[in-house]
Design a protein around this motif. Structure first.
Motif: not given
Length: 320
Positions: A244-246, A257, A103, A250-251
């Motif tokens: 990275t996830s948050s 996102s 990612d 969103n990714r």
């Protein structure tokens, strides 16, 4: 230049974009090693197409045997592949490898600097992760120990083998019953305060784009971390963007996102795959709901308390 990826089937789309971005942003000869739990033929064909240049060689390696006790507390079992560098490259002549999570998105040619960067005698180089003071104990680290993010690593494979690091990894696994932060927890214990700190723009994690430095300090309360000007450089001039996830945003492969590099990621995917990506629906988690429905000042204080105090206490209790 040698690159390593390790992943599970759920990150094939991300792998395609990351590999393409590496190829696009370097003129060096490349050996790209991929360790996975089985890459579908559809994606292997795409990788073959984008690596048709003679300077590029994509090599698929067998996944190492992961001990049964290594049950991930996040992600998939494939995250543990990267801790067995000696086994992965046992019969391969290689001096240094740049490890990348799938990612990631390489945005300029400064990634080439990692091939020759001076690690000052260290076996491993990585970027600092903004973890608070209370996380050291549940991770099995000393007070004040620096913590690196394992999503982008520069590894001296030759020294890894000569120093039998796989043995130290196995000893750490034998010693522990639970494994917080998966592979990252293991690697940080084995290389505790004995790694080279890379500048954060080599691993520009999502929080650099979703929060100001002041907000990051309030939320994560990190110790042994970068200065504001270093993080600002990582935000303005990243070399490697790490999605990275948050809970805030969103990714790129998820609807909604707001990461400033999401459009570039989607454009890369559409171009390489020859089709429009179908974005996944966003997941509403508890932290996201707090952030969305409460006034910013109140939500940030609550989230900070949960992140920097409650979570590590729960970790310590569950690790016993």
């Amino acid at each position: 230049m040698d690159i390593l990826y390790s992943l599970d089937k759920g990150f094939c789309k991300q792998l395609i974009v990351s590999v393409y971005s590496v190829i696009k942003n370097t003129k060096k000869s490349l050996r790209i090693f991929i360790v996975s739990d089985g890459l579908p033929m559809k994606y292997k064909k795409v990788l073959k197409k984008i690596s048709s240049d003679k300077r590029i060689n994509i090599i698929y390696l067998d996944a190492p045997i992961v001990p049964a006790k290594l049950i991930p507390d996040r992600g998939e079992i494939s995250q543990y592949y990267r801790v067995f560098i000696g086994e992965i490259f046992n019969d391969i002549n290689i001096k240094r490898v740049i490890y990348l999570d799938a990612d990631t998105l390489i945005v300029n040619d400064k990634i080439e600097l990692l091939e020759d960067i001076d690690l000052k005698g260290k076996i491993l180089g990585g970027c600092l992760d903004p973890w608070g003071r209370l996380y050291r104990k549940p991770l099995g680290l000393r007070k004040g120990a620096k913590i690196f993010n394992s999503g982008v690593l520069v590894i001296d494979v030759l020294k890894w083998k000569l120093n039998h690091i796989d043995c130290y990894i196995s000893q750490d696994i034998e010693k522990h019953k639970k494994f917080r932060q998966g592979d990252q927890g293991i690697l940080n214990r084995v290389f505790e305060n004995n790694f080279f700190v890379l500048q954060p723009n080599f691993n520009s994690i999502d929080i650099y784009f979703s929060m100001s430095y002041e907000e990051l300090l309030l939320y994560r309360k990190p110790i042994s971390f970068y200065k504001e000007k270093e993080v600002e450089k990582a935000r303005r001039n990243p070399v490697i963007v790490h999605f990275t996830s948050s809970y805030i945003q969103n990714r790129p492969w998820v609807k909604g996102s707001k990461n400033p590099f999401s459009k570039q990621w989607i454009s890369c995917y559409d171009s390489v795959m020859g089709e429009k990506i179908v974005l996944s629906p966003p997941k509403k988690v508890f932290l996201t709901m707090i952030n969305d429905f409460l006034p910013p000042k109140i939500s940030r204080k609550i989230l900070s308390f949960l992140q920097s105090v409650v979570r590590p206490i729960i970790w310590r209790h569950n690790t016993k």
